[in-house]
Design an enzyme around this catalytic site. Structure first.
Site, PDB file in Angstrom:
ATOM      1  N   ALA A  66     -22.728   5.575 -16.963  1.00 28.35           N
ATOM      2  CA  ALA A  66     -21.721   6.375 -17.661  1.00 28.35           C
ATOM      3  C   ALA A  66     -22.310   6.752 -19.013  1.00 28.35           C
ATOM      4  CB  ALA A  66     -20.468   5.539 -17.856  1.00 28.35           C
ATOM      5  N   GLY A 111     -22.914   3.184 -13.944  1.00 23.49           N
ATOM      6  CA  GLY A 111     -22.275   4.261 -13.189  1.00 23.49           C
ATOM      7  C   GLY A 111     -23.214   4.966 -12.225  1.00 23.49           C
ATOM      8  N   GLU A 114     -23.321   2.807  -9.264  1.00 30.83           N
ATOM      9  CA  GLU A 114     -21.990   2.967  -8.652  1.00 30.83           C
ATOM     10  C   GLU A 114     -21.871   4.295  -7.907  1.00 30.83           C
ATOM     11  OE1 GLU A 114     -20.258   2.095 -12.514  1.00 30.83           O
ATOM     12  OE2 GLU A 114     -19.101   0.468 -11.627  1.00 30.83           O
ATOM     13  N   GLU A 134     -23.604  -3.555 -17.422  1.00 33.06           N
ATOM     14  CA  GLU A 134     -22.429  -3.424 -18.302  1.00 33.06           C
ATOM     15  C   GLU A 134     -22.229  -4.630 -19.206  1.00 33.06           C
ATOM     16  OE1 GLU A 134     -22.527  -2.535 -15.146  1.00 33.06           O
ATOM     17  OE2 GLU A 134     -21.555  -0.584 -14.883  1.00 33.06           O
TER      18      GLU A 134
HETATM   19  N1  CAA Z   1     -25.446   7.072 -21.807  1.00 35.21           N
HETATM   20  C1  CAA Z   1     -25.808   7.970 -22.774  1.00 35.21           C
HETATM   21  N2  CAA Z   1     -27.088   8.257 -23.058  1.00 35.21           N
HETATM   22  C2  CAA Z   1     -28.058   7.603 -22.371  1.00 35.21           C
HETATM   23  C3  CAA Z   1     -27.751   6.652 -21.382  1.00 35.21           C
HETATM   24  C4  CAA Z   1     -26.375   6.409 -21.093  1.00 35.21           C
HETATM   25  N3  CAA Z   1     -25.982   5.567 -20.120  1.00 35.21           N
HETATM   26  N4  CAA Z   1     -28.913   6.166 -20.893  1.00 35.21           N
HETATM   27  C5  CAA Z   1     -29.901   6.781 -21.551  1.00 35.21           C
HETATM   28  N5  CAA Z   1     -29.388   7.656 -22.446  1.00 35.21           N
HETATM   29  C6  CAA Z   1     -30.128   8.522 -23.386  1.00 35.21           C
HETATM   30  C7  CAA Z   1     -30.682   7.741 -24.560  1.00 35.21           C
HETATM   31  O1  CAA Z   1     -29.685   7.541 -25.536  1.00 35.21           O
HETATM   32  C8  CAA Z   1     -31.816   8.634 -24.985  1.00 35.21           C
HETATM   33  O2  CAA Z   1     -31.254   9.719 -25.715  1.00 35.21           O
HETATM   34  P1  CAA Z   1     -31.860  10.101 -27.188  1.00 35.21           P
HETATM   35  O3  CAA Z   1     -33.258  10.567 -26.885  1.00 35.21           O
HETATM   36  O4  CAA Z   1     -30.949  11.197 -27.659  1.00 35.21           O
HETATM   37  O5  CAA Z   1     -31.838   8.857 -28.001  1.00 35.21           O
HETATM   38  C9  CAA Z   1     -32.332   9.217 -23.672  1.00 35.21           C
HETATM   39  O6  CAA Z   1     -31.273   9.053 -22.737  1.00 35.21           O
HETATM   40  C10 CAA Z   1     -33.549   8.501 -23.141  1.00 35.21           C
HETATM   41  O7  CAA Z   1     -33.256   7.134 -23.041  1.00 35.21           O
HETATM   42  P2  CAA Z   1     -34.166   5.986 -23.696  1.00 35.21           P
HETATM   43  O8  CAA Z   1     -34.891   6.491 -24.896  1.00 35.21           O
HETATM   44  O9  CAA Z   1     -33.313   4.770 -23.869  1.00 35.21           O
HETATM   45  O10 CAA Z   1     -35.237   5.771 -22.516  1.00 35.21           O
HETATM   46  P3  CAA Z   1     -36.061   4.438 -22.203  1.00 35.21           P
HETATM   47  O11 CAA Z   1     -37.101   4.834 -21.218  1.00 35.21           O
HETATM   48  O12 CAA Z   1     -36.512   3.776 -23.448  1.00 35.21           O
HETATM   49  O13 CAA Z   1     -35.005   3.457 -21.492  1.00 35.21           O
HETATM   50  C11 CAA Z   1     -33.187   2.907 -19.968  1.00 35.21           C
HETATM   51  C12 CAA Z   1     -34.449   3.805 -20.241  1.00 35.21           C
HETATM   52  C13 CAA Z   1     -33.653   1.465 -19.745  1.00 35.21           C
HETATM   53  C14 CAA Z   1     -32.540   3.432 -18.716  1.00 35.21           C
HETATM   54  C15 CAA Z   1     -32.245   2.986 -21.185  1.00 35.21           C
HETATM   55  O14 CAA Z   1     -32.012   4.347 -21.494  1.00 35.21           O
HETATM   56  C16 CAA Z   1     -30.943   2.321 -20.975  1.00 35.21           C
HETATM   57  O15 CAA Z   1     -30.842   1.104 -21.017  1.00 35.21           O
HETATM   58  N6  CAA Z   1     -29.842   3.134 -20.774  1.00 35.21           N
HETATM   59  C17 CAA Z   1     -28.500   2.619 -20.668  1.00 35.21           C
HETATM   60  C18 CAA Z   1     -28.266   1.972 -19.319  1.00 35.21           C
HETATM   61  C19 CAA Z   1     -26.870   1.413 -19.235  1.00 35.21           C
HETATM   62  O16 CAA Z   1     -26.490   0.524 -19.989  1.00 35.21           O
HETATM   63  N7  CAA Z   1     -26.086   1.913 -18.296  1.00 35.21           N
HETATM   64  C20 CAA Z   1     -24.730   1.467 -18.090  1.00 35.21           C
HETATM   65  C21 CAA Z   1     -23.780   2.305 -18.889  1.00 35.21           C
HETATM   66  S1  CAA Z   1     -22.146   1.633 -18.912  1.00 35.21           S
HETATM   67  C22 CAA Z   1     -21.462   2.101 -17.439  1.00 35.21           C
HETATM   68  O17 CAA Z   1     -22.059   2.774 -16.615  1.00 35.21           O
HETATM   69  C23 CAA Z   1     -20.054   1.606 -17.263  1.00 35.21           C
HETATM   70  C24 CAA Z   1     -19.390   1.948 -16.003  1.00 35.21           C
HETATM   71  O18 CAA Z   1     -19.608   1.370 -14.958  1.00 35.21           O
HETATM   72  C25 CAA Z   1     -18.305   2.921 -16.046  1.00 35.21           C
END
Ligand code: CAA
Length: 258
Positions: A66, A111, A114, A134
């Protein structure tokens, strides 16, 4: 609605939906949900559709979750509404009458994992990584992850993934039954298409009812065995089963679609 957030390609009734926010690793924001909801409601009664592939733009991510940037302004009521809306859209996918295959090309987190689990079949590229991170954010899954992960891989491993937030790779996902194929990175949609093309040679009503029957197993309000004998009756009375059984007797290939 912003049509650039989910690219839609129709190839003779086989649709490919590409979540198109590569700069945000295809994170699911409101606009993406609007586009997914519009597609699956527009095609709800479309009997010409042969199947759908869902994938992510670029080679790094299927969907990294998400959109976390939309969370900061949410209170409890807003959070529950966001989660319910996501669940409702994913139910539309899970209950869709034609097969939907996730072609997982990279990160499928939160998400994203999911979304893949709401699809009927999952194909992973060798670089795919699955996880439900999460708890790292102090959250529980919101789009069905706590339920469908248990359905697909069992309680023990699901709890470990959900509680540790550890990611697993494509081969482990295959071993656990989270995906059914691992292919060379970049070949996910080709493999997904191959599966859909095979299914498209079968009876469309039988395919549709099989999807509904398997979903019924997990629906506590439905008696799946009762539904099975009813659907057996429905399919045996159909034109398509007349063609299927006649083709068997005449030793020829059944033709279900004109
Ligand atoms: N939401 C918003 N933006 C996201 C994102 C997310 N879930 N995942 C990545 N991005 C964005 C980053 O903020 C970054 O943007 P900027 O360049 O503007 O800063 C861009 O995508 C590239 O990401 P990274 O620089 O972090 O890339 P990386 O290679 O260093 O890491 C990753 C990759 C491990 C996937 C890391 O991006 C990460 O941990 N992302 C979040 C994963 C996460 O926590 N997902 C669960 C979300 S909560 C959810 O989904 C709840 C639900 O069930 C409803």
């Amino acid at each position: 609605m912003d049509n650039s957030l989910v690219l839609i390609e129709n190839n003779d009734g086989f649709y490919t939906l590409t979540i198109n926010r590569p700069d945000a690793l295809n994170a699911l924001n409101k606009g993406v949900f609007d586009a997914l909801e519009a597609f699956f409601s527009e095609h709800k009664e479309d009997r010409d559709i042969k199947g759908v592939i869902i994938t992510g733009a670029g080679s790094k991510a299927f969907v990294a979750g998400a959109d976390i940037k939309e969370f900061s302004s949410l209170d409890a009521k807003g959070g529950a509404a966001l989660s319910k809306r996501g669940q409702d859209v994913f139910f539309m996918i899970e209950r869709f009458h034609a097969p939907v295959v996730a072609a997982v090309n990279g990160f499928a987190l939160g998400g994203g994992c999911e979304l893949s689990m709401s699809c009927h079949i999952r194909v992973a590229g060798s670089n795919a990584k699955f996880g439900q991170p999460e708890v790292n954010l102090g959250l529980v899954p919101g789009y069905g992850g706590s339920q469908r992960l248990v359905q697909l891989i069992g309680k023990g491993k699901a709890l470990e993934m959900l509680l540790t937030a550890d990611m697993i790779g494509a081969e482990e996902a295959l071993r656990l039954g989270l995906v059914t194929h691992v292919v060379e990175s970049g070949q996910e949609t080709a493999k997904a298409m191959e599966i859909l093309q095979k299914i498209a040679t079968k009876g469309p009503l039988a395919v549709q009812q099989t999807i509904h029957l398997v979903n019924a197993y997990f629906d506590k309000t439905v008696d799946g065995f009762k539904k099975e004998y009813e659907d057996f009756g429905l399919t045996i009375g159909s034109e398509e089963s007349k063609e299927g059984t006649a083709a068997f007797i005449e030793k020829r290939k059944a033709v279900f679609r004109k």
